[in-house]
Motif scaffolding. Structure first.
Motif, PDB file in Angstrom:
ATOM      1  N   VAL A  34       0.869  -1.170   0.000  1.00  0.00           N
ATOM      2  CA  VAL A  34       0.000   0.000   0.000  1.00  0.00           C
ATOM      3  C   VAL A  34       0.905   1.219   0.000  1.00  0.00           C
ATOM      4  O   VAL A  34       1.988   1.188   0.601  1.00  0.00           O
ATOM      5  CB  VAL A  34      -0.872   0.024   1.283  1.00  0.00           C
ATOM      6  N   GLU A  35       0.476   2.290  -0.644  1.00  0.00           N
ATOM      7  CA  GLU A  35       1.317   3.491  -0.651  1.00  0.00           C
ATOM      8  C   GLU A  35       1.635   3.930   0.778  1.00  0.00           C
ATOM      9  O   GLU A  35       0.777   3.944   1.645  1.00  0.00           O
ATOM     10  CB  GLU A  35       0.611   4.633  -1.390  1.00  0.00           C
ATOM     11  N   PHE A  36       2.898   4.278   0.985  1.00  0.00           N
ATOM     12  CA  PHE A  36       3.363   4.669   2.314  1.00  0.00           C
ATOM     13  C   PHE A  36       3.172   6.185   2.457  1.00  0.00           C
ATOM     14  O   PHE A  36       3.893   6.961   1.841  1.00  0.00           O
ATOM     15  CB  PHE A  36       4.834   4.293   2.452  1.00  0.00           C
ATOM     16  N   GLY A  90      10.268   6.799  -7.649  1.00  0.00           N
ATOM     17  CA  GLY A  90      10.723   6.314  -6.360  1.00  0.00           C
ATOM     18  C   GLY A  90       9.724   6.548  -5.245  1.00  0.00           C
ATOM     19  O   GLY A  90      10.088   6.969  -4.161  1.00  0.00           O
ATOM     20  N   GLY A  91       8.430   6.301  -5.521  1.00  0.00           N
ATOM     21  CA  GLY A  91       7.406   6.364  -4.484  1.00  0.00           C
ATOM     22  C   GLY A  91       7.571   5.176  -3.547  1.00  0.00           C
ATOM     23  O   GLY A  91       8.074   4.132  -3.947  1.00  0.00           O
ATOM     24  N   LEU A  92       7.188   5.356  -2.290  1.00  0.00           N
ATOM     25  CA  LEU A  92       7.363   4.279  -1.325  1.00  0.00           C
ATOM     26  C   LEU A  92       6.039   3.572  -1.038  1.00  0.00           C
ATOM     27  O   LEU A  92       5.009   4.216  -0.867  1.00  0.00           O
ATOM     28  CB  LEU A  92       7.934   4.820  -0.015  1.00  0.00           C
ATOM     29  N   ARG A  99       9.043  -0.538   0.441  1.00  0.00           N
ATOM     30  CA  ARG A  99       9.625  -0.837  -0.854  1.00  0.00           C
ATOM     31  C   ARG A  99       9.620   0.435  -1.683  1.00  0.00           C
ATOM     32  O   ARG A  99       8.664   1.209  -1.644  1.00  0.00           O
ATOM     33  CB  ARG A  99       8.780  -1.915  -1.522  1.00  0.00           C
ATOM     34  N   CYS A 100      10.668   0.640  -2.452  1.00  0.00           N
ATOM     35  CA  CYS A 100      10.713   1.756  -3.389  1.00  0.00           C
ATOM     36  C   CYS A 100      10.252   1.252  -4.750  1.00  0.00           C
ATOM     37  O   CYS A 100      10.772   0.244  -5.237  1.00  0.00           O
ATOM     38  CB  CYS A 100      12.120   2.320  -3.472  1.00  0.00           C
ATOM     39  N   ARG A 107      14.276  -1.480  -4.094  1.00  0.00           N
ATOM     40  CA  ARG A 107      14.890  -1.862  -2.823  1.00  0.00           C
ATOM     41  C   ARG A 107      13.811  -1.986  -1.759  1.00  0.00           C
ATOM     42  O   ARG A 107      12.796  -1.307  -1.828  1.00  0.00           O
ATOM     43  CB  ARG A 107      15.883  -0.800  -2.385  1.00  0.00           C
ATOM     44  N   THR A 108      14.048  -2.823  -0.764  1.00  0.00           N
ATOM     45  CA  THR A 108      13.143  -2.900   0.377  1.00  0.00           C
ATOM     46  C   THR A 108      13.950  -2.742   1.661  1.00  0.00           C
ATOM     47  O   THR A 108      15.151  -3.029   1.699  1.00  0.00           O
ATOM     48  CB  THR A 108      12.380  -4.245   0.439  1.00  0.00           C
TER      49      THR A 108
END
Ligand SMILES: [Zn+2]
Ligand SMILES: [Zn+2]
Length: 144
Positions: free
Chosen positions: A4-6, A37-39, A49-50, A55-56
């Motif tokens: 889910v979007e952070f 590069g949304g998290l 996660r990016c 990357r996580t």
């Protein structure tokens, strides 16, 4: 596992917050479209996660860089981060329960899916707050 979007927690200096956090100095930046590069956060695993560099890392290792220049770490805004995770987990659960309905509605056609989505988003926002309402939209896009 659901991503889910952070959401960006309220900055301790200027109190602003946003629907999405970004990966500062993401190595994928500038390589093309969709590499912002949304998290995303996985509420069950407490992982971030990016979407750019893939990357996580652990939620509590996250550093936030506010537009006002303030940098802060997840544990400095622990309450806000826990709330983001709580809402994300609720959403993931609600959507899992609705998955069957959704599949049928989608088969019925795009228009009825849109109607259902907007009704669902309003209902969630009323129950869980505006942040959850914003998150639902992106979660639905990710799932379907
Ligand atoms: Zn700030
Ligand atoms: Zn990145």
């Amino acid at each position: 596992m659901t991503w889910v979007e952070f959401a960006f927690p309220a900055c301790p200096a200027c109190s602003r917050s946003w629907a999405v956090s970004r990966h500062r100095d993401c190595p994928a930046k500038g390589r093309g479209a969709g590499d912002e590069g949304g998290l995303d956060v996985d509420p069950d695993q407490s992982r971030v996660r990016c979407t750019g560099c893939r990357r996580t890392w652990g939620v509590w290792e996250t550093r936030f860089h506010c537009a006002c220049g303030r940098r802060f770490e997840a544990h400095e805004v622990e309450g806000a981060v826990r709330e983001i995770i709580r809402v994300a987990a609720l959403l993931a659960r609600v959507l899992a329960q609705q998955a069957q309905d959704l599949a049928e509605i989608r088969r019925a056609g795009e228009a009825s899916f849109r109607t259902w989505t907007s009704r669902f988003t309003v209902a969630v926002a009323r129950t869980l707050g505006a942040m959850a309402g914003r998150l639902v939209g992106s979660l639905l896009r990710a799932l379907y």
